[in-house]
Scaffold this motif. Sequence first.
Motif, PDB file in Angstrom:
ATOM      1  N   LEU A 121       0.817  -1.208   0.000  1.00 43.75           N
ATOM      2  CA  LEU A 121       0.000   0.000   0.000  1.00 43.75           C
ATOM      3  C   LEU A 121       0.857   1.268   0.000  1.00 43.75           C
ATOM      4  N   LEU A 147      -6.638  -1.579   3.188  1.00 44.49           N
ATOM      5  CA  LEU A 147      -6.406  -3.012   3.049  1.00 44.49           C
ATOM      6  C   LEU A 147      -7.629  -3.703   3.630  1.00 44.49           C
ATOM      7  N   ARG A 174      -6.942  -4.191  -2.142  1.00 42.57           N
ATOM      8  CA  ARG A 174      -6.427  -2.834  -1.975  1.00 42.57           C
ATOM      9  C   ARG A 174      -7.469  -1.883  -2.533  1.00 42.57           C
ATOM     10  N   GLN A 206      -8.165   2.064  -3.273  1.00 43.35           N
ATOM     11  CA  GLN A 206      -7.568   3.400  -3.367  1.00 43.35           C
ATOM     12  C   GLN A 206      -8.676   4.407  -3.644  1.00 43.35           C
TER      13      GLN A 206
END
Length: 233
Positions: free
Chosen positions: A33, A164, A226, A228
Amino acid sequence: MTPEFWQQRWQRGEIGWHSDAVNRHLTDYWPRLAVPKATCVLVPLCGKSLDMLWLAGEGYSVVGVELSATAAEAFFTENGLSPVVTDLAPYPFCCYHVDEIRLLVGDFFDLSAGALRAIGISRIDAVYDRAALVALPPELRARYAQCLAPLLRELPGGSAPVSLLVTFDYDQSRMPGPPFAVAAGEVQALFERDFRIDELTSFDVLPENPGLAARGLDRLAEHVYRLQMLGAA
């Protein structure tokens, strides 16, 4: 599923979701990350997870949110820590604070930017969710996603906040949750408006969970994502 359900589970010690070890996905995939050190990580529905200690040890400021005071007190007692406890009224939280770890005791759905600012948090750079989304039934999962994104937008870090996320997927008809099954399609539906979603890995973890196999499961997958945030600074 009411707050009383979780309070009673903690009071009775029925906490099969708790692990006495740091989660392997956290140690394996958190580095991907690229979250800058000395920034703030939010851990929703944190319980007494040792993952918070690991994150603090890696140099992050950690804010856990937990409904049960029993869980919060156990976290500090079991790790030999003596927190300062502050009532955040008018916000419906108490804050337990030691060094880089702050644990807010209250309902995550009451969390606001104002409550976080009251404990000195002006930005959230990352979120770690191992046991929050999978603890919630479908209607609350949608509410969780709807609460999380505005909170991150109101307290943006230096770059787009990243998360996460760890989920389980199995045949829900074979076993009632929690933990609940959250398929990849649901993750997409919940978060695609606000986040870019990348699946990092998936595992067959049924052999590691004989207790769940005994409850009738013939398949148990663990997925790591993940997330974002889109359109953030």
